[in-house]
Design a protein around this motif. Structure first.
Motif, PDB file in Angstrom:
ATOM      1  N   GLN A 291      54.996  36.081  38.552  1.00 41.64           N
ATOM      2  CA  GLN A 291      53.929  36.098  39.619  1.00 41.64           C
ATOM      3  C   GLN A 291      53.780  37.103  40.558  1.00 41.64           C
ATOM      4  OE1 GLN A 291      54.560  31.991  41.377  1.00 41.64           O
ATOM      5  NE2 GLN A 291      52.794  30.985  39.763  1.00 41.64           N
ATOM      6  N   VAL A 294      52.781  40.418  38.675  1.00 41.15           N
ATOM      7  CA  VAL A 294      51.180  40.330  38.317  1.00 41.15           C
ATOM      8  C   VAL A 294      50.205  40.486  39.619  1.00 41.15           C
ATOM      9  CG1 VAL A 294      49.134  38.708  37.634  1.00 41.15           C
ATOM     10  CG2 VAL A 294      51.518  39.038  36.518  1.00 41.15           C
ATOM     11  N   TYR A 295      50.733  39.802  40.663  1.00 38.40           N
ATOM     12  CA  TYR A 295      50.182  39.899  42.069  1.00 38.40           C
ATOM     13  C   TYR A 295      49.988  41.483  42.465  1.00 38.40           C
ATOM     14  CZ  TYR A 295      48.635  38.401  46.675  1.00 38.40           C
ATOM     15  OH  TYR A 295      47.836  38.310  47.914  1.00 38.40           O
ATOM     16  N   TYR A 299      46.618  43.281  43.249  1.00 36.43           N
ATOM     17  CA  TYR A 299      45.952  43.482  44.656  1.00 36.43           C
ATOM     18  C   TYR A 299      45.557  45.023  45.015  1.00 36.43           C
ATOM     19  CZ  TYR A 299      46.360  43.476  49.784  1.00 36.43           C
ATOM     20  OH  TYR A 299      46.247  43.825  51.143  1.00 36.43           O
ATOM     21  N   THR A 418      46.413  44.255  33.000  1.00 34.04           N
ATOM     22  CA  THR A 418      47.065  43.061  33.679  1.00 34.04           C
ATOM     23  C   THR A 418      46.717  41.726  32.780  1.00 34.04           C
ATOM     24  OG1 THR A 418      46.300  44.102  35.822  1.00 34.04           O
ATOM     25  CG2 THR A 418      47.006  41.898  36.048  1.00 34.04           C
ATOM     26  N   ILE A 422      49.665  39.102  31.731  1.00 33.60           N
ATOM     27  CA  ILE A 422      49.655  37.578  31.836  1.00 33.60           C
ATOM     28  C   ILE A 422      50.018  36.966  30.717  1.00 33.60           C
ATOM     29  CG2 ILE A 422      48.080  35.744  32.835  1.00 33.60           C
ATOM     30  CD1 ILE A 422      46.850  37.588  34.701  1.00 33.60           C
ATOM     31  N   LEU A 461      47.432  33.066  41.746  1.00 32.84           N
ATOM     32  CA  LEU A 461      46.881  34.345  41.242  1.00 32.84           C
ATOM     33  C   LEU A 461      45.435  34.201  40.872  1.00 32.84           C
ATOM     34  CD1 LEU A 461      49.773  35.132  38.647  1.00 32.84           C
ATOM     35  CD2 LEU A 461      49.543  36.073  41.016  1.00 32.84           C
ATOM     36  N   TRP A 462      44.896  32.873  40.786  1.00 33.25           N
ATOM     37  CA  TRP A 462      43.338  32.789  40.317  1.00 33.25           C
ATOM     38  C   TRP A 462      42.383  33.305  41.287  1.00 33.25           C
ATOM     39  CZ3 TRP A 462      41.821  32.009  35.669  1.00 33.25           C
ATOM     40  CH2 TRP A 462      40.461  31.926  35.173  1.00 33.25           C
TER      41      TRP A 462
END
Length: 633
Positions: A291, A294-295, A299, A418, A422, A461-462
């Protein structure tokens, strides 16, 4: 509100959504004072329902999912009430009345921090803070002490007892003081030596066990061939799982339960939920790590989208109820786009928001001049869907020139990479879960595991993903918002809904403010979810409600329905779904559907869920084209 609360057959969440949608319609209709009142009424209704619920429940009962959704809805209504109040203070003359007490600003879901673009407030946490929060959540509350730490605590107790005894001795008892001091030093040294020996032995045994488990992991991952870095990390995590199972008993108990009941899917849900809730399990730690990765990738895309000279993100990217174009920036405003209602050589459509667009279904009566040629209205929709490059311009218009310094390709390429990351992350978590619990290695259990993993993975993340998708599809959202504003009062027959599938008596009790109102409310629940699977379930439920309402409306008009023949067909579903999407008032559904298309598992895309998603996308495209069709006709 009393009418909504008095209807016992409707869920409180749907009543709250109905009140919030009414406030949004007033807000988009440039009636801020009435909208402000309705927002506050919605908040009051939600708080009253939740208060009655908590008084009726017993201590220890868990909070339902509807409760969390209503809290999110109340939070959004509170934010919109605050923005509407600020709008009233700027545009309206304040009457002479006593000054009211200041209203405290609503608490946000998270702290708003400054981004890197000139001190501009960003609704998302920086990756460093997000990672620290994830680490804090994953820290175990129960930590076992090492032998040296235990010896240190024992020595502290010995020293405290020694000081207490020394304080009770007289100055004349020097020999006893010396004896106590030497005894204390001897006991403390013995404790340290014994602890050091225990720790060395423990470390040696742990290293032997680690090598043994690593060998088992190597056999499982076929270590004789060259492994990729991802496979080596996967092997290391699997070895950590084996080591964790040596120290904890609960994985063995769950494996025994799976062996006794291999087909119990509720047991699978409980197992995976418990697994991901244990912070010190290697799979749970890997979830937090992925997580954060991916963040960190998402960002910068969000930050660059908010920077000057770049494609700006929608200002309500983190909002749950987008009220059309009210909060769009001037550069994205629907009034800055080429409007078909402006004077032009093309024929001018009739004024007013209820101007009838071409209908996608068969006419219920003689065609009016505005609705000529509507029998093939969905044929040009197929042509429109087949040529995506024509979505951003009308007939006869030239392509929009590319603004210098604004490039969409890097954003799309980064988003594409990305999205692949995921998918890889979820596949890694699923494969490790199946390795740790071999009883889950069936088709039904795999699907249930995937759904249980997606919910905690996508939850933080959504909002970022949706913000990026809304940036990519901002022009389509603006066009859809414009259609929703122009045709928000259009009757369903003007959208193409056949008369036989409309209520015979719209004013009857329980009919709702407009036909298929329950389906629009069900579709509005989609924005309250953060898991793709649950969002897709909202779409499926909305279409099922449409079919149920159509059957009821048809049976009320016809004496009897022939057995084996449905009241609604595929040609009827699209115009009804277009009307429902129009009444939802949610232009962000375009971006939500685009994101769902990327993250929904392939198995769902070929079944009922995929058909429902495709139908909603077609309906949104048709609603998006309504003003252009009225101009062309």
């Amino acid at each position: 509100m009393a009418a909504a609360a008095g209807d016992g057959s409707v869920k409180p969440l749907q009543c709250a959504m109905k009140l919030a949608n009414g406030a949004i319609e007033l807000d988009t209709g440039n009636r801020p004072r009435e909208a402000y009142t309705e927002y506050l009424r919605s908040i009051h209704y939600i708080s009253q329902v939740l208060l009655e619920e908590v008084e009726a429940t017993k201590a220890g009962e868990t909070v339902t999912s509807d409760t969390s959704k209503m809290l999110k809805l109340a939070e959004q209504c509170l934010e919109r009430a605050q923005s509407t109040a600020a709008k009233l203070g700027k545009t309206c003359l304040r009457p002479a009345m006593p000054v009211a007490a200041p209203v405290p600003s609503p608490a946000s879901r998270h702290r708003r921090v400054y981004s890197d673009e000139g001190g501009k407030l960003s609704p998302f946490l920086p990756p460093e803070i997000f990672q620290k929060l994830q680490v804090v959540e994953s820290q175990s509350s129960k930590k076992e002490l090492t032998p040296l730490e235990e010896a240190s605590l024992q020595n502290q107790k010995l020293k405290a007892a020694y000081e207490a005894r020394m304080a009770r001795l007289d100055p004349s008892q020097a020999m006893q003081k010396t004896s106590l001091t030497l005894s204390l030093q001897r006991q403390m040294m013995e404790n340290l030596v014994i602890a050091k020996a225990r720790e060395d032995t423990l470390q040696r045994k742990m290293e032997e066990r680690r090598l043994r488990l690593q060998e088992a992991a190597n056999k499982r991952f076929c270590s004789q061939v060259a492994l990729t870095p991802e496979e080596r990390e996967q092997r290391a995590v699997y070895a950590a799982i084996l080591e964790y199972e040596q120290d904890h008993d609960w994985p063995k108990l769950w494996k025994a339960k799976l062996k006794r009941s291999p087909g119990d899917l509720s047991l699978v849900t409980s197992l995976v939920s418990h697994l991901l809730s244990v912070p010190d399990h290697p799979i749970s730690q890997l979830l937090k790590k992925l997580q954060c990765a991916v963040y960190r990738a998402l960002y910068p895309i969000v930050s660059k989208g908010a920077a000057p000279g770049c494609c700006s993100l929608p200002p309500d990217a983190d909002g749950l109820l987008a009220p059309g174009s009210r909060r769009l920036r001037p550069s994205q405003s629907l009034y800055c786009m080429p409007s078909p209602l402006e004077p032009s050589p093309a024929p001018k459509p009739p004024d007013g928001p209820c101007a009838s667009p071409p209908r996608p279904g068969s006419p219920a009566g003689p065609p009016s001049p505005q609705l000529l040629g509507k029998d093939s209205s969905f044929e040009d929709l197929e042509q429109f869907l087949a040529t995506p490059e024509s979505r951003g311009r009308g007939p006869g218009e030239r392509p929009e020139p590319q603004t210098p310094g604004v490039r969409k390709e890097p954003v799309l390429e980064q988003l594409k990479g990305t999205v692949q990351d995921i998918h890889d992350a979820i596949d890694r978590l699923l494969s490790l879960t199946l390795l740790a619990f071999e009883g889950l290695n069936t088709a039904a259990s795999k699907d249930r595991c995937l759904a249980c993993i997606e919910e905690p993975f996508f939850s933080p993340l959504w909002p970022l993903l949706l913000a990026i998708y809304r940036n990519v599809h901002r022009l389509r959202e603006a066009a859809l918002s414009r259609s929703m504003e122009l045709y928000r009062n259009a009757p369903p027959a003007a959208i193409g809904v056949p008369t036989r599938l409309l209520p015979q008596d719209p004013e009857a009790a329980g009919a709702g403010p407009y036909p298929y109102c329950a389906a629009a409310q069900e579709l509005g629940l989609l924005v309250l979810e953060s898991c793709p699977q649950k969002k897709l379930e909202c779409i499926v439920r909305a279409l099922r409600v449409i079919c149920a309402c159509a059957e009821d409306y048809y049976r009320a008009r016809e004496a009897a329905l022939q057995p084996g023949i449905a009241a609604i067909g595929a040609d009827d579903l699209l115009p009804i779904l277009s009307f429902v999407a129009l009444k939802s008032g949610l232009p962000q559904l375009v971006s939500e559907c685009a994101a769902l298309e990327e993250f929904i598992h392939e198995r769902y895309l070929i079944g009922e869920e995929g058909y429902c998603l495709t139908s909603l996308q077609s309906a949104l495209s048709y609603v998006e084209l309504l003003p252009r069709r009225a101009l062309g006709k």
